[in-house]
Each structure stands twice: as C-alpha cells, then as structure tokens.
Design a protein around this motif. Structure first.
Motif, PDB file in Angstrom:
ATOM      1  N   SER A 201       6.709   2.017 -13.430  1.00 27.40           N
ATOM      2  CA  SER A 201       6.907   1.602 -12.035  1.00 27.40           C
ATOM      3  C   SER A 201       7.828   2.574 -11.310  1.00 27.40           C
ATOM      4  CB  SER A 201       7.489   0.190 -11.979  1.00 27.40           C
ATOM      5  OG  SER A 201       6.587  -0.740 -12.539  1.00 27.40           O
ATOM      6  N   SER A 202       8.801   3.137 -12.051  1.00 28.14           N
ATOM      7  CA  SER A 202       9.719   4.091 -11.421  1.00 28.14           C
ATOM      8  C   SER A 202       8.963   5.329 -10.947  1.00 28.14           C
ATOM      9  CB  SER A 202      10.842   4.496 -12.391  1.00 28.14           C
ATOM     10  OG  SER A 202      10.343   5.285 -13.454  1.00 28.14           O
ATOM     11  N   SER A 204       6.073   5.233  -9.788  1.00 29.33           N
ATOM     12  CA  SER A 204       5.331   4.853  -8.582  1.00 29.33           C
ATOM     13  C   SER A 204       6.151   5.087  -7.321  1.00 29.33           C
ATOM     14  CB  SER A 204       4.906   3.380  -8.655  1.00 29.33           C
ATOM     15  OG  SER A 204       6.030   2.524  -8.538  1.00 29.33           O
ATOM     16  N   LEU A 205       7.469   5.300  -7.494  1.00 29.45           N
ATOM     17  CA  LEU A 205       8.308   5.617  -6.340  1.00 29.45           C
ATOM     18  C   LEU A 205       7.832   6.902  -5.655  1.00 29.45           C
ATOM     19  CD1 LEU A 205      11.849   4.908  -7.856  1.00 29.45           C
ATOM     20  CD2 LEU A 205      10.648   3.499  -6.187  1.00 29.45           C
ATOM     21  N   ALA A 207       4.843   7.740  -5.094  1.00 31.24           N
ATOM     22  CA  ALA A 207       3.775   7.416  -4.154  1.00 31.24           C
ATOM     23  C   ALA A 207       4.335   6.954  -2.817  1.00 31.24           C
ATOM     24  CB  ALA A 207       2.866   6.341  -4.749  1.00 31.24           C
ATOM     25  N   SER A 208       5.483   6.255  -2.875  1.00 30.06           N
ATOM     26  CA  SER A 208       6.071   5.757  -1.626  1.00 30.06           C
ATOM     27  C   SER A 208       6.519   6.913  -0.737  1.00 30.06           C
ATOM     28  CB  SER A 208       7.251   4.825  -1.926  1.00 30.06           C
ATOM     29  OG  SER A 208       8.321   5.537  -2.508  1.00 30.06           O
ATOM     30  N   PHE A 209       7.035   7.987  -1.356  1.00 28.51           N
ATOM     31  CA  PHE A 209       7.424   9.154  -0.572  1.00 28.51           C
ATOM     32  C   PHE A 209       6.181   9.932  -0.117  1.00 28.51           C
ATOM     33  CE2 PHE A 209      11.568   8.420  -2.493  1.00 28.51           C
ATOM     34  CZ  PHE A 209      12.413   8.701  -1.436  1.00 28.51           C
ATOM     35  N   LYS A 211       3.464   8.777   0.782  1.00 27.50           N
ATOM     36  CA  LYS A 211       2.834   8.068   1.899  1.00 27.50           C
ATOM     37  C   LYS A 211       3.589   8.240   3.209  1.00 27.50           C
ATOM     38  CE  LYS A 211       0.742   4.494  -1.032  1.00 27.50           C
ATOM     39  NZ  LYS A 211       0.770   3.062  -1.402  1.00 27.50           N
ATOM     40  N   GLN A 212       4.808   8.804   3.137  1.00 22.70           N
ATOM     41  CA  GLN A 212       5.596   9.008   4.350  1.00 22.70           C
ATOM     42  C   GLN A 212       5.130  10.310   5.010  1.00 22.70           C
ATOM     43  OE1 GLN A 212       9.849   8.629   3.679  1.00 22.70           O
ATOM     44  NE2 GLN A 212       9.516   7.076   2.109  1.00 22.70           N
ATOM     45  N   ASN A 336      16.664   5.698  -3.429  1.00 19.82           N
ATOM     46  CA  ASN A 336      15.943   6.409  -4.491  1.00 19.82           C
ATOM     47  C   ASN A 336      16.047   7.921  -4.303  1.00 19.82           C
ATOM     48  OD1 ASN A 336      15.029   3.934  -5.656  1.00 19.82           O
ATOM     49  ND2 ASN A 336      13.430   3.838  -4.111  1.00 19.82           N
ATOM     50  N   THR A 339      14.349  10.365  -6.771  1.00 24.27           N
ATOM     51  CA  THR A 339      12.922  10.584  -6.521  1.00 24.27           C
ATOM     52  C   THR A 339      12.729  11.523  -5.342  1.00 24.27           C
ATOM     53  OG1 THR A 339      12.442   8.363  -7.337  1.00 24.27           O
ATOM     54  CG2 THR A 339      10.721   9.448  -6.070  1.00 24.27           C
TER      55      THR A 339
END
Length: 397
Positions: A201-202, A204-205, A207-209, A211-212, A336, A339
């Motif tokens: 899951s860590s 997956s962080l 992916a959050s960046f 998407k920005q 984060n 990341t």
C-alpha cells in the motif's frame, strides 16, 4: 531543525551534501578511464557507456521503491540498507573478470545510491523549513558541485599511479565513511507520522503523486532540462580524449572547469529569485539552453576550448534549475515527503539515463548528437510549460 543526538545543524548539512555527491562521485570518478576500460575488456563504446546508463536507470528505479518505504519504516533503516548495498557493490566493481560483472556491480551501486539520495532529499524537508530550507537546498546543491569538480581530477590523478580499478577502491572507502555517518543519524520521521498501511500500500502512494497533473507536468518539464547534461556525461571523455586528442589528465581539467560553473548557477538562483518571478526565471533557462545548443552544433567542433565554452551556459542553467525545481516540488508536497522526494529524484534520473543512451548512439559525431539533444529536450520542456497552468510556478514558491 529536527534535533539530532550526535550531529549538529552544520554536520547535518555536510552529511546531506555528502550524500548528494554520491551520483557524481560514482560516475565522474572513472570518466577519464572510460576509453581505458573499453580497451581493457576489448569491448565497444556502447557497452562501456552502459556502465553509466545502467547505474542511472537503476538509481532512478531504486528511488521510486525506497521513497515510499522510507515513509513507512523511517529514514534511517533505508539509509543504512542503501549504504551497505552501495559499499559492497563498489567492492565488487574493483576486480571484475569481464565487462558484464562490472555492469552487475554498477546495477547494485545504482540501487544503493537511489536509497541514499531519496533519504537525503527527505531529510531536507524533515529537518528544515521556509527560507532556511531554500538556503539549505542552494547550499547543498552548490557544495555538491565539489563532487563533479573533484571526481574527474582525482580520477585523472589516480590513472597516473594506478589503473581504473583505483576509482572503485576509492568509492568503496567513501561508502564506508557514509555508513559511519548513517549510524550516527537519529531517526527524523516519528512513528506517528509514518505511513500506517501495508508495504504494498505504501508503494501505492506513488500513484497519488502521479495523478497530480500540475506536480507531474512540472517535474517532467524540469527533468527534460536535465537530460542533455547526462548525455554530455556519457560522451565527454570520448569527445575530449578521442576527438580532441587530450590525455586523461587534461580531460579531467576540462571536465572540472565545466562542473565548476555549477556553483555560479546555484548562487544565481538566490539572486534571481529576489528580482524575478519564477516564470521569468524559467523563460531565461529556456533561452540560454537554446543558445547553448546552437553553440555546441556550430563552433563546438573547432577545438576543446570551443566545445567547453559552448556547453558552459547549459551547465549553469542546469545548476540553477536544480534548487529552483526542488523548492517548487517540495513545497507542493504536503505529506508523504519520502514518496515525493523519490518522484522528484526518479523522473530526472530516468530522463538522464535516456539521455546517456541517446548520447552514445552512433551519431557519427558525438558533438552533433549532443547539440541536437540539447535543442530537442529544451523544445519539449517549453511544450510542457505551455501545457501547464500558467500560474503553477508562482503557486509552488
């Protein structure tokens, strides 16, 4: 500043700077010996250049993996793991029986370096804030120039007393020094601020960046400006030693002279930031890059001095862009940070590894290839700037 038990504020700055010197030390130290390595293993320029490319490619991938892991497990464990990996790999590079074993050693050197650099970037955000953080970014980038300046000079001197193996003995010793300093580091990321999910899951962080949109477009835009310098890194020894017939020692002087201009570039950022909007600073970077590319294509062929002077403006702009981009991107990252730092370092190094591969393609003339790479990368960077929000730079400072 985050309080350390054994390291003062100045010691932390020195330690972070030393870690930022890992990539240039790991490459520039043996640049003067690249032609010699090719002859030693009786192999092609492409395979010799691959020892640089594979380092930076794995270095980039390592940062992507180690950034999220440092957000979950803390900075210190990842730093220790990376330093040990780097040191053992450096030792393996000392006496490889063939070019392929050297490539494997460089693979693991790159992986260890990625972990070290990711942590060093995260430590800046962990330990410093505001204007102090900006100054630390500039100081570490400027002092980090010592590595690119000194490494080829040291490498050239080593070649007078030993062969290319001496460079890797030196890198092994530097790894041991970094390990000692890492053991003195007190963890800077408290347990309550770490990512609490599972290991996968860590990751997956990331992916959050990804998407920005503004974050990623800004990152890619600046990464494109770093690509040509890595192309220069991969072909400079062949240009100076084989095209212009310089000795390895003479080449190291020219390389160090080019690297020294990076100090000016970093200091220019502090001065320009006081008087110009970020968008104007970026437009200046674009203009100078295009001029440098044209100079490399035309008078750059004349002699070693002409080639040096034609590429110097691009080196200065690259040095200016590093603290500029890092400040914008770190300020965009609210949490984060490990990341975020992995992404901030990964993308430029991924593009850099592409630049190295492009630089060593059979252009017929490496100087022509370098000029084309500078102009193409700059035009693509301008395109990314036009696609992005016009206020994204001002919002990031």
């Amino acid at each position: 500043m985050h309080r350390q038990k054994y390291l003062s504020a100045k010691a932390m700055i020195g330690f972070i700077t030393f870690m930022n010197m890992y990539p240039p030390l790991s490459t520039d130290m043996y640049l003067p010996a690249l032609p010699e390595i090719g002859k030693y293993f009786a192999t092609s320029e492409f395979l010799v250049g691959l020892t640089l490319t594979i380092f930076f490619l794995v270095f980039a991938v390592s940062m992507v993996l180690c950034g999220p892991l440092s957000d979950k497990y803390g900075r210190r464990p990842i730093l220790l793991f990376g330093t040990v990996t780097y040191t053992v790999a450096s030792l393996a590079c000392v006496l490889p029986p063939n070019i392929y074993v050297l490539l494997v050693g460089r693979f693991f050197q790159g992986f260890g370096s990625g972990a070290v650099i990711t942590v060093s970037t995260a430590l800046i955000k962990d330990c410093f804030r505001g204007k102090v953080m900006t100054k630390i970014l500039v100081i570490t980038q400027a002092l980090g120039v010592i590595g690119p300046m000194a490494a080829p000079l040291v490498g050239g001197v080593l070649l007078r007393f030993t062969d290319w193996h001496g460079a890797f003995w030196t890198l092994t010793a530097l790894g041991i020094i970094n390990l000692i300093l890492a053991l003195l580091l007190t963890e800077t990321l408290p347990a309550e601020k770490r990512f609490q999910g599972k290991v996968l899951s860590s990751l997956s962080l990331l992916a959050s960046f990804a998407k920005q949109k503004s974050f990623m477009m800004t990152l890619i835009m600046f990464a494109l400006l770093s690509l040509p310098f890595m192309a220069y890194l991969s072909v400079s020894s062949f240009v100076y030693i084989e095209n212009f017939k310089l000795s390895a020692q003479e080449y190291s002087y020219f390389f160090a002279a080019n690297a020294s201009i990076s100090i000016l570039g970093s200091m220019m950022y502090l001065r320009l930031k006081k008087n110009l909007l970020p968008s104007k600073i970026l437009q200046l970077c674009f203009a100078v890059s295009i001029i440098s590319g044209l100079l490399v294509l035309f008078p750059g062929h004349l002699n070693a001095f002409a080639f040096l002077l034609s590429f110097l403006p691009f080196t200065a702009i690259g040095a200016l862009a590093r603290p500029f981009s890092m400040e914008i991107l770190l300020n965009k990252a609210k949490e984060n940070v490990g990341t975020a730092s992995s992404m901030i370092n990964f993308v430029p190094n991924l593009f850099g590894s592409i630049g190295m591969a492009l630089g060593t393609l059979p252009w017929g003339d490496f100087i022509d290839g370098l000029g084309i790479i500078i102009l193409s990368a700059t035009l693509l960077s301008i395109f990314m700037y036009k696609l992005n929000n016009t206020n994204f730079l001002e919002q990031g400072i």
